[in-house]
Design an enzyme around this catalytic site. Structure first.
Site, PDB file in Angstrom:
ATOM      1  N   SER A   1      -5.506  -7.088   2.801  1.00  0.00           N
ATOM      2  CA  SER A   1      -3.994  -6.531   2.825  1.00  0.00           C
ATOM      3  C   SER A   1      -3.098  -7.739   2.348  1.00  0.00           C
ATOM      4  CB  SER A   1      -3.696  -6.088   4.229  1.00  0.00           C
ATOM      5  OG  SER A   1      -2.420  -5.524   3.989  1.00  0.00           O
TER       6      SER A   1
ATOM      7  N   PHE B   1       0.216  -2.691   8.722  1.00  0.00           N
ATOM      8  CA  PHE B   1      -0.661  -2.330  10.115  1.00  0.00           C
ATOM      9  C   PHE B   1       0.086  -1.788  11.073  1.00  0.00           C
ATOM     10  CE2 PHE B   1      -3.935  -5.819   8.744  1.00  0.00           C
ATOM     11  CZ  PHE B   1      -4.355  -5.363   7.711  1.00  0.00           C
TER      12      PHE B   1
ATOM     13  N   THR C   1     -11.984  -2.199  -3.789  1.00  0.00           N
ATOM     14  CA  THR C   1     -11.261  -3.328  -3.380  1.00  0.00           C
ATOM     15  C   THR C   1     -10.194  -2.797  -2.583  1.00  0.00           C
ATOM     16  OG1 THR C   1      -9.815  -3.070  -5.296  1.00  0.00           O
ATOM     17  CG2 THR C   1     -11.769  -4.417  -5.523  1.00  0.00           C
ATOM     18  N   ASN C   2      -9.342  -3.574  -2.027  1.00  0.00           N
ATOM     19  CA  ASN C   2      -7.929  -3.475  -1.577  1.00  0.00           C
ATOM     20  C   ASN C   2      -6.886  -3.133  -2.384  1.00  0.00           C
ATOM     21  OD1 ASN C   2      -5.977  -3.007   0.469  1.00  0.00           O
ATOM     22  ND2 ASN C   2      -7.133  -4.351   1.851  1.00  0.00           N
ATOM     23  N   THR C   3      -5.483  -3.030  -2.208  1.00  0.00           N
ATOM     24  CA  THR C   3      -4.519  -2.928  -3.274  1.00  0.00           C
ATOM     25  C   THR C   3      -4.254  -4.111  -3.820  1.00  0.00           C
ATOM     26  OG1 THR C   3      -2.978  -3.295  -1.405  1.00  0.00           O
ATOM     27  CG2 THR C   3      -3.667  -1.026  -1.645  1.00  0.00           C
TER      28      THR C   3
ATOM     29  N   LYS D   1     -13.665  -6.025   3.486  1.00  0.00           N
ATOM     30  CA  LYS D   1     -12.975  -5.652   2.443  1.00  0.00           C
ATOM     31  C   LYS D   1     -12.322  -6.804   1.609  1.00  0.00           C
ATOM     32  CE  LYS D   1      -9.928  -1.614   1.454  1.00  0.00           C
ATOM     33  NZ  LYS D   1      -9.220  -0.318   1.921  1.00  0.00           N
TER      34      LYS D   1
ATOM     35  N   ASN E   1       0.213  -7.265   3.139  1.00  0.00           N
ATOM     36  CA  ASN E   1       1.354  -7.140   3.864  1.00  0.00           C
ATOM     37  C   ASN E   1       1.419  -7.769   5.402  1.00  0.00           C
ATOM     38  OD1 ASN E   1       2.235  -5.280   1.872  1.00  0.00           O
ATOM     39  ND2 ASN E   1       0.620  -3.871   2.522  1.00  0.00           N
ATOM     40  N   THR E   2       0.439  -8.697   5.531  1.00  0.00           N
ATOM     41  CA  THR E   2       0.350  -9.325   6.855  1.00  0.00           C
ATOM     42  C   THR E   2       0.468 -10.908   6.518  1.00  0.00           C
ATOM     43  OG1 THR E   2      -0.633  -7.614   8.183  1.00  0.00           O
ATOM     44  CG2 THR E   2      -0.900  -9.972   8.804  1.00  0.00           C
TER      45      THR E   2
ATOM     46  N   ASP F   1      -5.326   7.696   7.631  1.00  0.00           N
ATOM     47  CA  ASP F   1      -5.422   8.120   8.889  1.00  0.00           C
ATOM     48  C   ASP F   1      -5.309   6.887   9.632  1.00  0.00           C
ATOM     49  OD1 ASP F   1      -5.342   9.403  11.238  1.00  0.00           O
ATOM     50  OD2 ASP F   1      -7.321  10.363  10.992  1.00  0.00           O
TER      51      ASP F   1
ATOM     52  N   ASN G   1       2.966  -0.152  -1.012  1.00  0.00           N
ATOM     53  CA  ASN G   1       3.108  -0.050   0.335  1.00  0.00           C
ATOM     54  C   ASN G   1       3.261  -1.445   0.924  1.00  0.00           C
ATOM     55  OD1 ASN G   1       0.879  -0.895   2.632  1.00  0.00           O
ATOM     56  ND2 ASN G   1      -0.212   0.050   0.820  1.00  0.00           N
ATOM     57  N   ARG G   2       3.965  -1.495   1.918  1.00  0.00           N
ATOM     58  CA  ARG G   2       4.120  -2.643   2.597  1.00  0.00           C
ATOM     59  C   ARG G   2       4.098  -2.265   4.130  1.00  0.00           C
ATOM     60  NH1 ARG G   2       8.779  -3.397  -0.397  1.00  0.00           N
ATOM     61  NH2 ARG G   2      10.711  -2.736   0.652  1.00  0.00           N
TER      62      ARG G   2
END
Length: 340
Positions: free
Chosen positions: A181, A118, A243-245, A215, A183-184, A68, A114-115
């Protein structure tokens, strides 16, 4: 019923489109009079109540950040039986995220890549929705996960995180700094202790009395995990999310051509389970007993939740399992936890 729908409907849809469709249904479940009716079927057993971060969670099992992103469906998620929702990742500056396609299923591995980057409407918009959610979502604990805006240079990341903190800290039950993440661009470099210390110090000061966590990525070396855990304790943070991905693709059964076609991004789901558990144990060994650890990564069953709690987690989160298990996933886990 859900396995049939997933196999014959959702797997034929673009994963992001399927997610948006599911979110419409979940948002509807959060509206009166559906919310109390659904919640009556999913309410966790009172024996599952868990105290952490100075808060009371209806269940030790909640939904991780990423599901979400804009805090639009918290009341519906509450109706489905989750003990907390961590919204976001939100950024100070609204952004569209990375180009589509950016979400991929590896069904054979019960995993996602996923990428997203954000994609969100910004911290101010999330704060406004959290204010509304606090009135609608009963006893649900609401966390807010914040990240760096893509257009902001890494050198200015601290000010950017502080800007998000000032928007959401007052309306969130706890706050998580996401520096993990994949992805940034440049974000994971902020996990270096010498860079992370001033960032967390500034966010901690801006957060005031709102509990602050950080995180981390599962791809860190063990000594780096230990160093960040000790830093979090030294700075007086309330906890850590592990953890994160992962950027690893090791051990997948999905065909290599499918994996290669998906490209870069963070892998979540069952393949992350072993490493996420290892990181959890490293963190627990480095921190005091009262330090909160939120365990995430590869959590799909009640046994997975029990395993994380036994390894030192305070509370547990899932996300990818929701995609593969369906809308009553939290209810199933809570009922199995209550049996023991």
């Amino acid at each position: 019923m859900y396995p049939f729908v997933f196999r014959h409907v959702f797997t034929r849809m673009d994963p992001e489109t399927a997610h948006h469709a599911a979110m419409l249904v979940i948002r509807a479940l959060g509206v009166w009079p559906l919310r109390p009716l659904v919640r009556a079927m999913t309410r966790p057993d009172t024996r599952l109540r868990t105290e952490a971060l100075g808060l009371v969670f209806d269940s030790p099992f909640g939904i991780a950040a990423g599901f979400d992103k804009d805090a639009t469906a918290t009341a519906g998620i509450y109706a489905l039986g989750f003990g907390h929702v961590e919204v976001g990742t939100v950024t100070a500056i609204p952004q569209d995220g990375n180009p589509r396609p950016r979400l991929f299923r590896f069904v054979a591995d019960r995993a996602l890549v996923n990428r997203m980057g954000f994609n969100n409407a910004g911290a101010a918009a999330a704060a406004a929705r959290l204010r509304t959610a606090r009135r609608r979502a009963g006893t649900l604990v609401l966390g807010a996960n914040i990240g760096k805006s893509r257009v902001v240079d890494v050198a200015a990341a601290t000010e950017d995180y502080v800007a998000s903190t000032r928007e959401v800290a007052a309306v969130a039950d706890y706050l998580v700094v996401n520096v993990s993440s994949p992805n940034t661009p440049g974000l994971r470099g902020l996990q270096a202790v010498e860079t992370l210390r001033p960032l967390l110090t500034a966010v901690r000061d801006a957060a005031g009395t709102t509990p602050l966590l950080v995180k981390i990525a599962p791809d860190l070396a063990d000594d780096e995990v230990d160093a960040i855990a000790r830093l979090a304790v030294d700075l007086g943070l309330a906890g850590l999310v592990a953890t994160n991905t992962t950027i690893s693709r090791a051990g997948l059964t999905t065909p290599a051509e499918t994996v290669d076609a998906a490209g870069a991004g963070g892998l979540s789901g069952a393949p992350l389970r072993a490493r996420a558990l290892e990181v959890l144990r490293i963190v627990r060994a480095a921190v005091p007993a009262e330090f909160c650890i939120i365990a995430a990564g590869g959590v799909e069953t009640a046994d997975d939740v029990r395993e994380r709690l036994a390894a030192g987690a305070t509370i547990v989160q899932g996300y990818t399992g929701f995609i593969y298990r369906g809308p009553f996933w939290a209810r199933q886990i809570n009922r199995e936890l209550a049996k023991r």
